[in-house]
Design an enzyme around this catalytic site. Structure first.
Site, PDB file in Angstrom:
ATOM      1  N   CYS A 105      39.696 -75.850  19.771  1.00  0.00           N
ATOM      2  CA  CYS A 105      39.024 -75.003  18.784  1.00  0.00           C
ATOM      3  C   CYS A 105      39.392 -75.351  17.345  1.00  0.00           C
ATOM      4  O   CYS A 105      38.648 -75.027  16.420  1.00  0.00           O
ATOM      5  CB  CYS A 105      39.341 -73.537  19.058  1.00  0.00           C
ATOM      6  SG  CYS A 105      38.624 -72.911  20.598  1.00  0.00           S
ATOM      7  N   ALA A 106      40.524 -75.990  17.130  1.00  0.00           N
ATOM      8  CA  ALA A 106      40.932 -76.378  15.773  1.00  0.00           C
ATOM      9  C   ALA A 106      40.308 -77.694  15.328  1.00  0.00           C
ATOM     10  O   ALA A 106      40.530 -78.138  14.203  1.00  0.00           O
ATOM     11  CB  ALA A 106      42.457 -76.479  15.686  1.00  0.00           C
TER      12      ALA A 106
END
Length: 348
Positions: free
Chosen positions: A141-142
């Site tokens: 997700c980063a």
């Protein structure tokens, strides 16, 4: 530092729209035994803050068993299509062609492609044979924030060169009908598919958005909070129920350190909407009024959590809404890691 300008931000989704109510009905059939043991799991579809999402495959396909080969074939086909769509749109927005691109950063953690997606679509796109390819896997997700951070550093190292960052995630293709754990049910209520592209160049371009300082913080002994495990059927989601509480307790300190180090004055937060509870936790951690992260909630409502590109959907929305002044692009991902990137909006 040489300023790095954001010349374009574009997004795209695959063709299959998933209504949250239809997904909930399908999930109760696929995971019937799990719901029998944990009937309150049905609430996750209502409380996720999601109305619809988009998928590379139909709900019927997702409800059936598939092995790693079938998932990979679907990933390569759809990821290639989304790459081309977002990249072409971003280059057109920047007034450029594929032959102007010097470096391509491709971020994706929901499928395996060797050679990378950018190589597979290179001829169709019209990239030069000399273009530098930088595939990035494992950021989860980063990955959106990290991809733009990496792209800006590469652009700053060679002023005048054009860096294209493409972020593609097909989370729905990792759905598992063979297990039925709580994490599988939650992921079926939360994740969608999407892609985003950003064009960067260091120098004197007139642009409405500039990239500044960046930082990363990894908390020790947190590998079990988020990630993948792998078996012969495919990727298996690893998602700790402690995530919202961890964010509420731990996120404030690195955010405040970054604001101080980057010398930002009252920056607006543009963050990855991992889920409704995570957004609540971020607001609580940073002492923001509940509901402050409205762009994030709108993207979550209409697209779900698409992993890495989601924060760029939020950024695109904020720019359309007239984002001005200092901002922080922020996301949390496997590691467990927070990534931060300073932005200044309103140039050009």
């Amino acid at each position: 530092m040489t300023p790095v300008n954001v010349l374009a931000v574009t997004t795209a989704v695959p063709p299959h729209e998933l209504d949250q109510r239809a997904v909930a009905d399908a999930a109760q059939h696929v995971y019937a035994r799990t719901f029998a043991r944990y009937p309150k799991l049905t609430d996750v579809f209502v409380n996720a803050g999601i109305e619809r999402r988009y998928s590379a495959r139909s709900l019927e396909w997702l409800s059936e068993p598939h092995d790693l080969g079938e998932r990979t074939d679907a990933y390569l086909e759809s990821a290639s299509d989304l790459f081309i769509r977002t990249a072409r749109a971003a280059l057109a927005q920047a007034g450029m062609s594929a032959r102007d691109v010097d470096v391509i950063v491709t971020v994706s953690s929901t499928g395996i492609a060797t050679p990378g997606i950018e190589a597979r679509v290179g001829t169709d796109m019209g990239f030069r044979p000399s273009v530098m390819r930088v595939p990035v896997f494992g950021r989860g997700c980063a990955g959106g924030v990290f991809g733009v951070t990496l792209g800006s550093r590469l652009a700053r190292a060679e002023p005048g060169e054009v860096v294209l960052v493409v972020v593609v995630e097909l989370c729905t293709l990792t759905s598992r009908t063979d297990r039925g754990t709580k994490a599988d049910v939650i992921s079926s209520a939360l994740f969608g598919d999407g892609a985003a592209a950003v064009v960067l160049r260091a120098g004197i371009d007139k642009a409405k958005l500039r990239v500044g300082a960046a930082a990363e913080h990894t908390w020790p002994r947190t590998l079990d909070i988020m990630g993948w495990t792998v078996d012969p059927v495919g990727l298996r989601v690893m998602l700790s129920r402690s995530l919202p509480r961890f964010v509420e307790q731990k996120m404030a300190a690195p955010v405040r350190r970054f604001i101080k180090a980057a010398k930002l004055q009252a920056p607006q937060l543009v963050c990855h909407p991992g889920g409704a509870k995570v957004l609540d936790a971020i607001e609580a951690a940073l002492e923001l009024q509940k509901g402050t992260l409205r762009d994030e909630r709108e993207v979550l409502r209409g697209h779900g959590n698409m992993s890495a590109p989601t924060v760029l959907f939020v950024l695109e929305r904020a720019l359309r809404r007239g984002l001005r002044g200092p901002a922080i692009l922020s996301a949390l991902g496997p590691g467990f890691t927070a990534n931060f990137l300073a932005l200044e909006a309103g140039y050009g």
